[in-house]
Design an enzyme around this catalytic site. Sequence first.
Site, PDB file in Angstrom:
ATOM      1  N   CYS A  92      -9.645  -3.306 -10.422  1.00  0.00           N
ATOM      2  CA  CYS A  92      -9.163  -2.291  -9.303  1.00  0.00           C
ATOM      3  C   CYS A  92      -7.505  -2.303  -8.849  1.00  0.00           C
ATOM      4  O   CYS A  92      -7.740  -1.105  -8.190  1.00  0.00           O
ATOM      5  CB  CYS A  92     -10.456  -1.293  -8.555  1.00  0.00           C
ATOM      6  SG  CYS A  92     -10.669  -2.745  -7.192  1.00  0.00           S
ATOM      7  N   HIS A 150       0.845  -1.147   0.197  1.00  0.00           N
ATOM      8  CA  HIS A 150      -0.052  -0.353  -0.047  1.00  0.00           C
ATOM      9  C   HIS A 150       0.750   1.113  -0.296  1.00  0.00           C
ATOM     10  O   HIS A 150       0.443   1.920  -0.172  1.00  0.00           O
ATOM     11  CB  HIS A 150      -0.708   0.035   1.125  1.00  0.00           C
ATOM     12  CG  HIS A 150      -2.556  -1.091   0.576  1.00  0.00           C
ATOM     13  ND1 HIS A 150      -2.323  -2.431   0.842  1.00  0.00           N
ATOM     14  CD2 HIS A 150      -3.369  -0.611  -0.292  1.00  0.00           C
ATOM     15  CE1 HIS A 150      -3.371  -2.640   0.755  1.00  0.00           C
ATOM     16  NE2 HIS A 150      -4.320  -1.333  -0.097  1.00  0.00           N
ATOM     17  N   GLU A 166     -11.402 -10.834  -5.079  1.00  0.00           N
ATOM     18  CA  GLU A 166      -9.551 -11.044  -4.698  1.00  0.00           C
ATOM     19  C   GLU A 166     -10.078 -12.288  -4.568  1.00  0.00           C
ATOM     20  O   GLU A 166      -8.180 -12.302  -4.124  1.00  0.00           O
ATOM     21  CB  GLU A 166      -9.426 -10.066  -3.776  1.00  0.00           C
ATOM     22  CG  GLU A 166     -10.061  -8.630  -3.771  1.00  0.00           C
ATOM     23  CD  GLU A 166     -10.001  -7.508  -2.465  1.00  0.00           C
ATOM     24  OE1 GLU A 166      -9.012  -6.847  -2.275  1.00  0.00           O
ATOM     25  OE2 GLU A 166     -10.671  -7.883  -1.553  1.00  0.00           O
TER      26      GLU A 166
END
Length: 573
Positions: A503, A190, A432
Site C-alpha cells: 500500500c 502525506h 514498514e
Amino acid sequence: MSNIIKGIAASDGVAIAKAYLLVEPDLSFSNEKTDNPEAEVQKFNEALNNSKIELTKIRNHAEEQLGADKAAIFDAHLLVLDDPELIQPIEEKIKNESASAPQALTEVTQGFITIFESMDNEYMKERAADIRDVSKRVLAHILGVELPNPSIIDESVIIVAHDLTPSDTAQLNKQYVQGFVTNIGGRTSHSAIMSRSLEIPAVVGTKSISESVQQGDMVIVDGLTGDVIVNPSDDEIKAYQHKRESFFADREALKQLRDEPSKTLDGHEVELAANIGTPNDLEGVHNNGAEGIGLYRTEFLYMGRDNMPTEDEQFEAYKKVLESMEGKRVVVRTLDIGGDKELPYLNLPEEMNPFLGYRAIRLCLDQPEIFRPQLRALLRASAYGKLNIMFPMVATIQEFRDAKALLLEEKENLKQEGVEVSDDIELGIMVEIPATAALADVFAKEVDFFSIGTNDLIQYTMAADRMSERVSYLYQPYNPSILRLIKQVIDASHQEGKWTGMCGEMAGDETAIPLLIGLGLDEFSMSATSILKARRQIKDLSRTEMVQLADRALNCATVDEVVDLVKEKTTKA
Ligand code: PEP
Ligand code: MG
C-alpha cells in the site's frame, strides 16, 4: 520572462492559475517606546476592530463551507477579542509605560499564554492557543501586514507554501484550489499522497518556490514532470492548456477499463485496490474501478479537529466505508499518528526524529485508552462488510501479539454486550520496518496477511527521511536491496498460504509494477486515480516474462540497471 522551477512531481495533472502565497508573513517590529500613547491606543483599537470584522467573515465562511463545528474555533477567537481582562492591561501598558501597540500586545498576550500553557488542564491549553492565534491577527493589523486566510479563497488559485501539513491539505477547497507547490516534501509525504486522492495537481520539494513567486503571479503546475512555470508567456500557457486537455482525454479513455479484471496477458490475476483517507474518497474509489480498499488511513478521522473522535463517530465512518464497498475487502489500518501526521490535542512530546519515535502502534499500545475505542468501533463495523484490520509500524512479534490480544479482548467484551461482530476478520500487519521484513517467515505464521508500506520501508532501509527533499534521491523503490526485502516478504507469506499486498506509493509506480508482478505481489493498493493506468499496464504484461525480469533485477547492482531492464522488457517492439 517566465521562470521554470523544478520540483518533485507529486500528483498528476496540469493546473494554470494565480498564485496564492500561504507563507508566514514577517511580523517583526522595533520595540521603541511611543511618544504618543493616545494615538497608539487608537491604533490598537482599530486593529482590534478590523480583526473582529475579518474573523467574523472567516467564521461565516467556515460555517458555510465546513460546518458549524469547524466554525466554532473562530467563535472562541472572537470571544478573546472581547475579553476586557486581556484588552485593558494592553491599553494600560501603552498609557502607563509608553509601550508601542505591538510591544504591549505581545508582552501581555505572551504573559497569559505562558500561564495557561503551564497549567495541567486541556481547556486552558486550548485557550493559550486561541490567544496566540488572535494576538497574531491583531499584530498583523497593527503592522498593516496581510495574513493568509486559505479558508476564504473564492477564486481559482494555486497554493504556494513552504510546506502544507496534512490538515492544511484536508481543508483545501477543491472548487478553487487548482494545484499546489511547496518548498519541502517528497513524493511520499502525506500532503503529496492526499493531493493524489483529491486529484489536485501538485509539485513538492522545489526548495525555494515561496521565495520565487509573488502573490497573484500566474503559475503553471505540471504535476506530471515536476515543472513549475512562473509568469508563463502566452505560448507557454497555450502549450500547457493543450497538455491539460490531453491529460483529461486520456483519463476519460481509461474509464473503459473500470469494470475489467486486472489480469496479465497470460491470465495471472491480481487485485488493484485503493488507498483512502476518509469516506469522502469513496467516490474516487468507485469511479476508478477499485476492487477493494487496501489501506484506509484512519488517522485522518482524528485530524483537523480539537478532540478525539468518539467510538460512535468512528463506527459510523467505518460502517459507511464497509457498506459502500458492498462486500469487497476493506483493509483498515489502525491509528498511525506521529511522523508528519500530528495531533495537537494529544500534546505528544517533541522528538528529535519523529519518524523514529513515539508513533503508530507504539503510541496505541502505550495509551490503550486511545486504542480500545478504535478497536471497538472497527469490531462493531465488521458486521457491515468484509473487514480486514492491520497494525502500522509493527517492529516486533510481541507488538503484534499485544495488539491482537487487545482486539480479542474487546471482541469478547462486545459479544458479552450482545453486539454483533464478524468472525471473518483477517488480521495483518504493515511491513514498514526492515526488522519486520527480515523476520517475515516468523510473522507469517501468526498474521493473516502482510501489506508492505514502502513509503516507510524505503525511508528506514535507506536511512533517508521521507520529508527531506535533499535526500529524496535515496527514495529508491527499484533498488535491488528493496526488491530483495519485498521478495522475502512475499515468499514468506506464500510459504504459509497467506497473501501480501503493498500500500506504499510504489504499488502504483509504472516502473515498479512489472517487477512486482514478477515477484508475485497479490494485491496492489494505490491512490484511486492510479488504478486504471495500472490496469492498462498489467493487461499488456506477461507474468512469465515478469518473473524472469524480477529474477534478473534482484541481481542487479544499481537502480539504473534495474530501470534499463524494465524498459527493455516492457517496451513494445
Ligand atoms: C507506507 O509507509 O508505505 C504507508 C502506506 O503508510 P504511510 O504512508 O501512511 O506512512
Ligand atoms: Mg507508513
